[in-house]
Design a protein around this motif. Sequence first.
Motif, PDB file in Angstrom:
ATOM      1  N   PHE A 136     -11.130   7.676   5.314  1.00 54.53           N
ATOM      2  CA  PHE A 136      -9.836   7.443   5.942  1.00 54.53           C
ATOM      3  C   PHE A 136      -9.524   8.234   7.325  1.00 54.53           C
TER       4      PHE A 136
ATOM      5  N   ILE B 148      -9.772   1.672  -6.040  1.00 58.78           N
ATOM      6  CA  ILE B 148      -9.097   1.947  -4.964  1.00 58.78           C
ATOM      7  C   ILE B 148      -9.371   3.472  -4.527  1.00 58.78           C
ATOM      8  N   ILE B 149      -9.549   3.989  -2.943  1.00 56.83           N
ATOM      9  CA  ILE B 149     -10.279   4.558  -3.078  1.00 56.83           C
ATOM     10  C   ILE B 149      -8.409   6.025  -2.031  1.00 56.83           C
TER      11      ILE B 149
ATOM     12  N   PHE C 285     -21.797  -1.488  -5.978  1.00 60.77           N
ATOM     13  CA  PHE C 285     -21.879  -2.008  -5.261  1.00 60.77           C
ATOM     14  C   PHE C 285     -23.007  -3.251  -4.892  1.00 60.77           C
ATOM     15  N   HIS C 286     -24.217  -1.817  -4.584  1.00 56.60           N
ATOM     16  CA  HIS C 286     -25.533  -2.365  -3.995  1.00 56.60           C
ATOM     17  C   HIS C 286     -25.973  -3.088  -5.156  1.00 56.60           C
TER      18      HIS C 286
ATOM     19  N   ASN D  51       0.966  -1.341   0.242  1.00 56.60           N
ATOM     20  CA  ASN D  51       0.267  -0.045  -0.152  1.00 56.60           C
ATOM     21  C   ASN D  51       1.208   1.535   0.225  1.00 56.60           C
TER      22      ASN D  51
ATOM     23  N   GLU E  44       1.754  -1.875   7.335  1.00 54.53           N
ATOM     24  CA  GLU E  44       1.523  -2.359   5.699  1.00 54.53           C
ATOM     25  C   GLU E  44       2.578  -2.499   5.272  1.00 54.53           C
TER      26      GLU E  44
ATOM     27  N   ASP F 247      -5.053   1.783   3.543  1.00 58.61           N
ATOM     28  CA  ASP F 247      -6.015   0.296   2.381  1.00 58.61           C
ATOM     29  C   ASP F 247      -7.403   0.771   1.595  1.00 58.61           C
ATOM     30  N   GLY F 248      -7.531   1.093   1.070  1.00 57.21           N
ATOM     31  CA  GLY F 248      -8.329   1.737  -0.156  1.00 57.21           C
ATOM     32  C   GLY F 248      -9.145   1.270  -0.406  1.00 57.21           C
ATOM     33  N   HIS F 249      -9.354  -0.375  -0.359  1.00 59.40           N
ATOM     34  CA  HIS F 249     -10.838  -1.171  -1.238  1.00 59.40           C
ATOM     35  C   HIS F 249     -11.879  -0.651  -0.204  1.00 59.40           C
ATOM     36  N   TRP F 250     -13.370  -0.063  -0.530  1.00 58.77           N
ATOM     37  CA  TRP F 250     -13.986   0.463  -0.957  1.00 58.77           C
ATOM     38  C   TRP F 250     -15.067  -0.280  -0.998  1.00 58.77           C
ATOM     39  N   ARG F 251     -15.076  -1.259  -1.210  1.00 64.18           N
ATOM     40  CA  ARG F 251     -16.327  -1.468  -1.958  1.00 64.18           C
ATOM     41  C   ARG F 251     -16.842  -2.036  -0.769  1.00 64.18           C
TER      42      ARG F 251
ATOM     43  N   ARG G 283     -25.060  -6.913  -4.376  1.00 59.96           N
ATOM     44  CA  ARG G 283     -25.143  -7.414  -3.579  1.00 59.96           C
ATOM     45  C   ARG G 283     -26.475  -7.297  -3.119  1.00 59.96           C
TER      46      ARG G 283
ATOM     47  N   GLU H 197     -30.285   0.323   4.919  1.00 61.53           N
ATOM     48  CA  GLU H 197     -31.345  -0.113   3.937  1.00 61.53           C
ATOM     49  C   GLU H 197     -32.175  -1.304   5.340  1.00 61.53           C
TER      50      GLU H 197
ATOM     51  N   ILE I  75     -18.414   0.173   1.716  1.00 61.57           N
ATOM     52  CA  ILE I  75     -19.566   1.097   1.328  1.00 61.57           C
ATOM     53  C   ILE I  75     -21.741  -0.179   1.521  1.00 61.57           C
ATOM     54  N   THR I  76     -20.643  -1.164   0.897  1.00 60.58           N
ATOM     55  CA  THR I  76     -21.902  -2.580   0.116  1.00 60.58           C
ATOM     56  C   THR I  76     -22.479  -2.656   1.402  1.00 60.58           C
TER      57      THR I  76
ATOM     58  N   PHE J 248     -20.266   7.044   6.827  1.00 60.93           N
ATOM     59  CA  PHE J 248     -19.033   6.715   6.147  1.00 60.93           C
ATOM     60  C   PHE J 248     -17.932   8.157   6.721  1.00 60.93           C
TER      61      PHE J 248
ATOM     62  N   SER K 208     -22.456  -0.390   4.352  1.00 63.77           N
ATOM     63  CA  SER K 208     -22.763   1.115   5.021  1.00 63.77           C
ATOM     64  C   SER K 208     -24.077   0.735   3.941  1.00 63.77           C
ATOM     65  N   LYS K 209     -24.134   0.523   2.796  1.00 69.37           N
ATOM     66  CA  LYS K 209     -26.127   0.487   2.689  1.00 69.37           C
ATOM     67  C   LYS K 209     -26.855  -0.068   2.841  1.00 69.37           C
ATOM     68  N   ALA K 210     -26.411  -1.554   3.106  1.00 73.32           N
ATOM     69  CA  ALA K 210     -27.260  -2.512   3.850  1.00 73.32           C
ATOM     70  C   ALA K 210     -27.399  -2.812   5.300  1.00 73.32           C
TER      71      ALA K 210
ATOM     72  N   PRO L 192      -9.128   2.381   8.757  1.00 75.81           N
ATOM     73  CA  PRO L 192      -7.792   2.854   9.258  1.00 75.81           C
ATOM     74  C   PRO L 192      -7.111   2.513   8.446  1.00 75.81           C
ATOM     75  N   GLY L 193      -5.434   3.317   8.401  1.00 76.04           N
ATOM     76  CA  GLY L 193      -4.794   3.293   7.859  1.00 76.04           C
ATOM     77  C   GLY L 193      -4.591   3.561   6.622  1.00 76.04           C
TER      78      GLY L 193
END
Lengths: 557, 136
Positions: free
Chosen positions: B40, A202-203, A449-450, A112, A129, B15-19, A453, B30, B22-23, B37, B25-27, B12-13
């Motif tokens: 970082f 990757i944000i 994403f939604h 990272n 990391e 790591d940018g894997h956001w899927r 799911r 709902e 966010i998934t 959210f 969060s939406k669930a 934290p940190g």
Amino acid sequence: MRENYQKLEEEYSRWKGESQQWPERDGIFRTDSGIPINQLYTPLDVKDLDYLEDIGFPGFPPYTRGIYPNMYRGKFWTIRMFSGFGTPEETNQRWRLLYEEGETGFSAAADNLTTLALDPDMFPGIEAEVGKEGVPIYSIRGMEALVEGLPIDRISVALVVTPMAGPAITTTYFNVARKRGIAKETLIGTTQGDLLTTCCAIIPWGAVDPQHMLKLACDLIEYCIPMKEAPRWNPVNFTTYNYREGGIDAVQEIAMGLANAVAHIDELLSRGWKIDDFVHRLAFHLSAHRDFFEEIAKYRAARKLWYRLLRERYRPENPRAYQFRFHVQTAGSSLTAQQPMLNIIRTAYQALEAVLGGCQSLHTNSYDEAICLPSEEAVTLAVRTQEILQEETGVANVIDPLAGSYYVEALTKELEERIWDYFLKIEEAGGVAEALSSGWLFGQMAEAFHKRRRDQESGAEKVVGVNCYVKEEEEPPPAFRINPRAAEIELERLEKLRRERDNARVRSLLDELRRVCEQNQNVLPVVSQLTAAGATLGEITDVYREIWGLWDLPIVA
Amino acid sequence: MDRKIRVLLFKPGLDGHWRGIITVSKALSEAGMETIFAGFKNLEGMVETALQEDVDVIGFSVHSGAHLEWARAVVEALEKEGCRDDFLLLIGGVFPQEDHQPLKEIGIDGVFGPGTPTSAIVEFIHSELASRSHKK
């Protein structure tokens, strides 16, 4: 084939009438991107296609059948495994193993910190990391250790980072090669440096705004190709694979890739270069996902669309410019932590898609990748998966074997149209840099994403082992562990470097970089001097942050 | 009317894997919860936001393999402010089954690995919060 379409239509109706008498099983008969699938395809579905115009010959426009006249009859695709972890020395050992097992191209998975262009001691906590998700390469010392003893004069290396890290990491590699007596003008390889991956997939932490990231990516292209510093290098790789991992479909994947390429092309043209000065070195990295035929049709449509885009908008003279060169990675997001051995099977089908689709190089995922980084055993199996395709199945003995399939041709045409429509939608949103800044692209990703799911939880999208054929009790495979001393080793390496290098020279070069950034000149020449002088990734990229500021991402959950 | 369950989600940190986050969060929204959210967050900032927003649940995800390190750091940051027990603490991401127990020992209440249906997270939050308010 001679066809009497009137007679065919009559017979088709007769078959349709008969078929409707038979019950149909439950199922959703749509491709992954939502294209309705007929029960049967016939010459009627392709009667508007013109062979020469729509399909043609491999190595000739519109390149639907492949970019080279001989494709895999000349040579197999490159087996290129994306790999890195722990320390550069450990990754070097893994690369040696892969090379011995038959790998024909290297690809550096960076950790990272390296990907985002940070040093592990920039602020507390982030040393966690180091080496976790890939190999740490914070300076020329790390890069030297990574490629030590490997035949980089003959074998191409892919450096997978962000546009923030691209200039520094690439010149670090060039400088290591030079120390080994290999001129950068002869080096073969790729820098991924993909803007949309950095933003959409990757944000990014600590990145500058999209416009400046685009500038950095284009600086690297400009330096390598039109300025002829590394004319055989692929200075960018539009990595649609990564966007696809978010859950978007095949149509969006290719459209985003094309729109991304257009942003880079237009930026370079605006700098006064001609299209033929650089466009032939732009390359792509695509996904191989779940829907077998749609993915194959996707590769064929992508080649054709690249040709069409260049011909309609830019008209380069170099025929090579029209060739859509692409690497493929099987879909990590299709893998499951449940019943992980099933991932071997998924990966094998996806690898077959890539090969039937005419990829130039291929990464096959390891079965344990939904859990951890791959073990030696798992990665060797993944390499063998490609070797079985090459040596046993015979699929590489003929070019584009699915051409002429009524279904695949009809699907290729349909995808071509849908991709183009979505591409125009991105243009309406202002092109990629604007669509990133405004949040439009993030919205598209979040919607995907939604949708995934909901589809998986409702069972509309079946995932074996997760929402069907579930096993209650499972013995998980042993997890591959990263060297717990990696951070300590890398911090020591940095400290030693900072002690031994000419710090006055580094400081004065950093000042020079500040001036270059302020005056909006190409950063590469001074970044190359900096990496040679032992400046670290974080020191270099902090200048970008200082001059251009940090990007506040427009993400709404 | 019952107050909605409030959830702070963050990464934290680096790591940018956001899927995943966010998934989730939406669930959760709902399912009738209120989610924030925070992107970082440095850990001090996260604790501050959690207290300010008066959340019931804190969730974060790690896909980089540094889940044990970040879990420890998050728990420590909360303990430092003396508010660890004010929140139900959840982690999601990509990590092996054999790390679930160590994560719980570090002090994470709910551990959710790859392939978890979001309904399992919703149920966990409801049942844990119910048993906590019962204890109060």
